[in-house]
Scaffold this active site. Structure first.
Site, PDB file in Angstrom:
ATOM      1  N   GLY A 246     -40.405  -4.717 -38.231  1.00 46.88           N
ATOM      2  CA  GLY A 246     -41.193  -4.663 -39.459  1.00 46.88           C
ATOM      3  C   GLY A 246     -40.315  -4.650 -40.696  1.00 46.88           C
ATOM      4  N   GLY A 474     -38.723  -1.385 -32.248  1.00 43.67           N
ATOM      5  CA  GLY A 474     -37.717  -2.227 -31.612  1.00 43.67           C
ATOM      6  C   GLY A 474     -36.339  -1.606 -31.671  1.00 43.67           C
ATOM      7  N   THR A 475     -36.270  -0.429 -32.295  1.00 41.68           N
ATOM      8  CA  THR A 475     -34.974   0.190 -32.542  1.00 41.68           C
ATOM      9  C   THR A 475     -34.517   1.096 -31.402  1.00 41.68           C
ATOM     10  OG1 THR A 475     -36.197   1.894 -33.697  1.00 41.68           O
ATOM     11  CG2 THR A 475     -35.252   0.154 -35.033  1.00 41.68           C
ATOM     12  N   ASN A 641     -27.655   7.660 -29.140  1.00 39.07           N
ATOM     13  CA  ASN A 641     -27.522   6.542 -28.202  1.00 39.07           C
ATOM     14  C   ASN A 641     -26.628   5.479 -28.831  1.00 39.07           C
ATOM     15  OD1 ASN A 641     -27.742   4.487 -26.379  1.00 39.07           O
ATOM     16  ND2 ASN A 641     -29.988   4.428 -26.359  1.00 39.07           N
ATOM     17  N   GLU A 715     -30.968   1.754 -41.395  1.00 42.33           N
ATOM     18  CA  GLU A 715     -30.863   1.024 -42.658  1.00 42.33           C
ATOM     19  C   GLU A 715     -29.466   0.960 -43.248  1.00 42.33           C
ATOM     20  OE1 GLU A 715     -34.887   1.845 -44.893  1.00 42.33           O
ATOM     21  OE2 GLU A 715     -34.490   3.397 -43.425  1.00 42.33           O
TER      22      GLU A 715
END
Lengths: 749, 333
Positions: A246, A474-475, A641, A715
């Site tokens: 998005g 999706g992250t 992660n 970001e």
């Protein structure tokens, strides 16, 4: 806490737990859901950018085969406004509901909606609708001049003073500074362009509304839609299981969402509405164009004495969105005299909105470019200039930083990149017949938490379920929640079920601000603790339990087994065995944690930091510029992660190459249309443009954020990269490009 | 999308007879042949093309690549771009063609796109592709907003006051340099069209892009026998590294003997309203020493008549550099 344990999943490279579902097609994205009797809606877009809709001719469209209705102002039914609220609830960037009036404010504004049995029939009908307008001259002028705004403006997230930060006497200090820089930097309008189109399917059951929606915030979408249809919040459910990303464009509902819901209400059938790629450039937000004047004053030794960051951005006629280019300016460097201020220029365009690293990304392009140019003027290495101006604390508010390792980022990055070998002379470095350009820039991004709640269940088959109404865009959020649950229970990832993306679950944060991970940690941990506490009570009370006679406090859960602390985990009992003995299917725990980002009276200044070192190759004979190597170092707290974390940063760097070299939404000067509204004409980076990207995380936990010390990483990778690239371009070519993107024509000199 | 009839003829005569009923073979045709569909279907989705009948020509057995009696190559109209680019003889004798195709589009598109379709590839001008805009090519007489609007990627050669749309094909640029011949079968029999005569300049009829008439079916393309010792190169310049149309490209063929150019063929892409063969450049090269000065003069000659718009002046210099460098690299190959 077992964070140093060799079995802890925290800090371990962990493949996405939802990966198999994605690669086998089992993961259902919003437009994959099908329902009996479902109809398809296709909006009709205005083909003027300013004026009035005088008449709509829908007769031909309504007669076309398979068409159920053509909706417009007269027959859509009531859609109410979603009113602003403090904080991050009920946010939407275009508060005027679709079809509320006949005023056209931007090209592509929806003026009608065709609904039919198939998508094809609906599209054909939408194309057959004829509109008559009273067209007025539209203003999409690229050059920006601040409009007449009050000193404090109302924005999406509340009131903001236009002089957003000030200390000392920036004008006076600049005037008397021995070394000065005064340049203006421009960033273009950019369109988010996630691969997955915006999509909504609305289903009514009486007064219950369910929306399958491609959104980064199911909880907020529920609040907004409840208001738009005058319903109690509990009557609305929003589901968003998987997103094809998005980039901020899907944070809040756009006008197609209530349109689908209103059409479904009128027809009594589920209605699916998928926004076209072209509409993605018009009506679902974009990153504002910005024009930023930077004035830097310094001593001859390179100590900053004044920094002025005065910027203007464009915005729609309707929106409140604030493109906060000054977000990182007040604290990034030590400077006694500083001002960050802004003005706004209204245009006949669709609403501006958050886009990955909103504000800070265009802002840091300007501030970091200015630092590089100042270094040039000082004949000083740009890394040295930054080291020389490292602040001890946040000079905008006098607070200590919760965790700041910017200097180490710079030193590690320089070392990894081989920066010491840089010859600063323009065009002096060569390899394989190509000219090399080396550039660098720093990065910063907010840190903190949103409010979050979660639920954890331990079940009699030894599995764990963890649930939260946040989303995975999706992250890797599914994976993070599995890791967190595994960390607390010792249950392997394979036996952990993660439920996200459903507003019926405990309220979770938007997937925005890079704050989702940091926000869910305390909520999930508290929920797990509560579930474990419940389990331990069962352990000491269930007839036949080996722990009868113990107190819950004597026991612990580790590796999925309950044991007596004094005896160690060797003699433990799997918790599933105990639950079965108690004839309990599960124990459950709930946890929540409050918002700390943007909170008043903070104790520390909380940010992430980083830097990029970039190499470009330049072949003047054919004006060919390529980014050939990137070294990125991030100080973003503890990385839960690293595998998906590196992927986030690399993806952001790839996007940053697009920001620096390719991306720009162009408005047609005559009719105001975003004219390059497709993925051939709006260029994004392709694989062939992506160089090797070496990502290092410093991995210092920031315990002011949460118990694991994790901040966010979605970001910050995009911050600063464009300034590093343009600096490298200058080093190779001698050309300073101050208006993005860098184009071949800028370099053909 | 306009509702249309989809027909899959197996006999060329039937296909031609059906297509001959179209009122035009140009913009606005009511009958269209379809090869790979990579241009046509796109434009139909955009309502730029609204044929009533679409004739799939993939069952007409036009998919072969064969040697010709004179040592050249015959390429069927429905040969896929991928198959042509990877054909051993093309890679050996017509390298510029292979390179040009492989520089275009993506592997997926090349696997679908056909040779005949590529000859008819339509412009990417954003105004042409959007029916809400005026466009003289799409709706004759409606005006050209590109001339005063967004024209960064548009043509600098062969433009008119009515149209500045760029021909986007890579394959056609190589075919122009190779002096290909296009074989057409129509309702009145078959004929051959030399490559340079096939595409039309926009003039005041930009909606007419080729010499094709209703019913004309491109059956195949022939390439002349390979030029012995020819050094060939296709160079494509664009903003990003892949998956983008050319800002400027050059297809060059040079034969050099004792340091002198004995044979030169030059065509430019991304800059012309049609695939742009440059006799001016060829003349500037013929008989001259193969050196940088000659190459620069050829590039100057090729762009001498270029006319820039508000945003695309840089393409003149870019095309010069493209051609100069292509000639230099070809000469060294």
């Amino acid at each position: 806490m077992t964070e140093t344990s060799t079995t802890s999943p925290i800090g371990r490279d962990t493949p996405r737990v939802d990966g198999p579902r994605k690669v086998t097609g089992l993961a259902q994205y919003t437009s994959d859901f099908l329902f009996p009797g479902m109809l398809y809606g296709v909006p009709v877009e205005a083909t003027i950018a300013n004026g009035k809709l005088l008449a709509l001719d829908t007769v031909a469209a309504e007669k076309m085969p398979g068409v159920r209705a053509v909706f417009h102002r007269a027959n859509i039914g009531r859609i109410f406004r979603s009113t602003p609220a403090p904080g991050f609830d009920r946010v939407c960037e275009e508060r005027r509901p679709p079809f509320e009036d006949d005023v056209i404010q931007y090209y592509g504004q929806y003026i009608a909606l065709a609904v039919a049995d198939t998508f094809e029939a609906a599209k054909a009908a939408a194309d057959a609708v004829r509109a008559t307008y009273a067209k007025e001259k539209s203003n999409v002028e690229a050059r920006l001049e601040a409009g007449h705004d009050p000193d404090v403006v109302f924005t999406t997230y509340g009131p903001v003073p236009r002089e957003q930060s000030k200390r000392g006497d920036p004008e006076g200090a600049f005037a008397s500074a021995p070394v000065k820089l005064d340049e203006t930097y421009v960033t273009p309008a950019e369109t988010h362009n996630p691969l997955e189109l915006h999509a909504t399917t609305a289903i009514w059951d009486g007064t219950m509304l369910t929306l399958y929606d491609s959104t980064q915030g199911v909880v907020n979408a529920r609040s907004v839609l409840a208001q738009m249809f005058g319903l109690p919040k509990e009557n609305v459910r929003v589901i968003s299981k998987f997103l094809g990303s998005g980039f901020g464009g899907k944070l809040y509902p756009w006008t197609h969402v209530p349109l689908a819901a209103a059409a479904a209400r009128q027809l009594g059938k589920p209605v699916k509405l998928v926004v076209s790629r072209k509409m993605m450039f018009q009506s679902v937000g974009h990153r504002a164009r910005t024009q930023q004047r930077m004035r830097l004053g310094a001593t001859r030794e390179g100590k900053l004495v004044s920094l002025m960051h005065d910027y203007v951005y464009h915005m729609s006629m309707l929106g409140d969105y604030h493109e906060d280019c000054g977000e990182a300016t007040p604290f990034h460097y030590s400077v006694p005299n500083l001002r960050a201020s802004f003005g706004r220029a209204r245009r006949n365009i669709g609403a501006t909105a958050d886009m990955r690293g909103p504000g800070a990304v265009p802002g840091l392009y300007a501030t970091e470019s200015a630092m590089n140019e100042l270094a040039d003027n000082l004949k000083m290495d740009p890394v040295q200039l930054r080291l020389l101006n490292e602040p001890r604390l946040d000079e905008s508010n006098g607070l200590l930083f919760s965790s700041r390792h910017y200097v180490e980022c710079l030193n590690v990055g320089a070392e990894k990149f081989g920066w010491a070998k840089r010859n600063p002379a323009i065009g002096s470095m060569k390899r394989d017949g190509l000219t090399l350009g080396w550039g660098m820039a720093g990065a910063a991004w907010i840190a903190g938490r949103f409010e979050a709640a979660a639920n954890v269940q331990l079940r009699d088959d030894g599995t764990v379920r963890v649930a939260c109404a946040t989303q995975d865009i999706g992250t890797g959020t599914y994976t993070i929640l599995a890791q967190l649950a595994s960390e607390k229970t010792g249950v392997p990832l394979d036996n952990i079920e993660v439920e996200l993306g459903d507003s019926a679950l405990p309220d979770g944060p938007i997937s925005g601000g890079s704050l989702a991970t940091s926000s869910v940690i305390p909520a999930v941990f508290k929920a797990a603790d509560q579930a474990i506490a419940s389990l331990l009570i069962i352990a000491v009370t269930t007839p036949g339990s080996p722990f009868l006679g113990h107190k819950p406090d004597d026991l612990a859960l580790e590796g999925g087994r309950i044991f007596v602390k004094a005896e160690g985990p060797g003699k433990g009992v799997p918790f599933g065995d105990l639950l079965r003995r108690a004839n309990a299917r599960l124990v459950t725990g709930s946890g929540s944690a409050e918002m700390t980002a943007f909170a008043p009276n903070p104790k520390f200044s909380k940010h992430s930091f980083g830097c990029h070192f970039v190499e470009v190759t330049w072949q003047a004979e054919i004006a060919r510029l390529r980014v050939s190597r990137v070294v990125t170092v991030m100080d973003a707290g503890r990385i839960l992660n690293p595998l998906t974390g590196r992927n986030q940063i690399q993806g952001a760097v790839v996007m940053g190459i697009g920001m620096a070299l390719f991306e720009e939404t162009i408005y047609d000067p005559q009719n105001g249309a975003p004219i390059n509204s497709n993925l051939a004409d709006y260029m994004v980076t392709v694989n062939a443009d992506a160089p090797p990207i070496d990502v290092t995380f410093l991995d210092y936990p920031d315990k002011e954020i949460n118990e694991l010390g994790a901040r966010g990483i979605g970001e910050i990778g995009l911050a600063g990269i464009a300034a590093a690239i343009t600096d490298a371009v200058h080093h190779a070519t001698g050309v300073r490009v101050r208006e993005l993107p860098v184009r071949i024509e800028n370099l053909l000199v | 999308m306009h509702i249309f009839e989809f027909i899959r003829p197996t006999d060329p005569a039937a296909a031609i007879a059906a297509a001959a009923q179209s009122k035009t073979a140009q913009q606005g045709a009511d009958v269209r042949f379809m090869g790979g569909g990579t241009t046509l279907i796109d434009l139909m989705k955009l309502n730029v093309e609204t044929p009533d009948r679409v004739l799939d020509i993939n069952r007409l057995s036009l998919d072969k690549i064969e040697d010709t009696a004179d040592g050249g190559l015959k390429i069927g109209a429905t040969v896929r771009n991928s198959d042509l680019a990877n054909h051993p003889k093309v890679q050996k004798d017509y390298l510029v063609l292979s390179q040009a195709i492989l520089n275009g589009a993506s592997a997926q598109i090349r696997n679908m796109a056909t040779v005949g379709g590529n000859l008819l590839q339509r412009t990417r001008c954003v105004y042409f592709r959007d029916t809400a805009m005026s466009c003289n090519k799409r709706e004759p007489g409606s005006g050209c907003p590109a001339i005063t609007g967004h024209n960064r990627t548009l043509a600098i050669l062969g433009t008119s006051e009515h149209c500045i749309a760029t021909n986007p094909s890579d394959m056609c640029v190589a075919m122009a340099a190779l002096e290909a011949t296009i074989h057409v079968q129509g309702s009145k029999g078959s004929r051959v069209v030399s490559f340079g005569d096939f595409h039309l300049l926009p003039g005041n009829t930009p909606h007419r892009e080729t010499v094709l008439e209703p019913g004309d079916l491109i059956t195949h393309v022939t390439l002349p026998p390979p030029v012995v010792g020819s050094k060939q190169l296709y160079l494509k310049l664009r903003d990003r590294a892949s998956y983008e149309f050319a800002l400027a490209s050059a297809a060059v063929m040079l034969t050099i003997a004792s340091g002198r150019i004995t044979h030169a063929r030059v065509a430019l892409g991304g800059v012309g309203t049609k695939p742009w063969r440059s006799p001016e450049a060829e003349t500037a090269l013929a008989g001259k020493p193969a050196n940088d000065a000659t190459f620069r003069q050829a590039a100057e000659a090729a762009l001498r008549n270029a006319k820039a718009q508000s945003e695309n002046k840089f393409k003149i210099e870019l095309a010069r550099r493209c051609l100069t460098y292509a000639l230099k690299m070809a000469s060294m190959s």
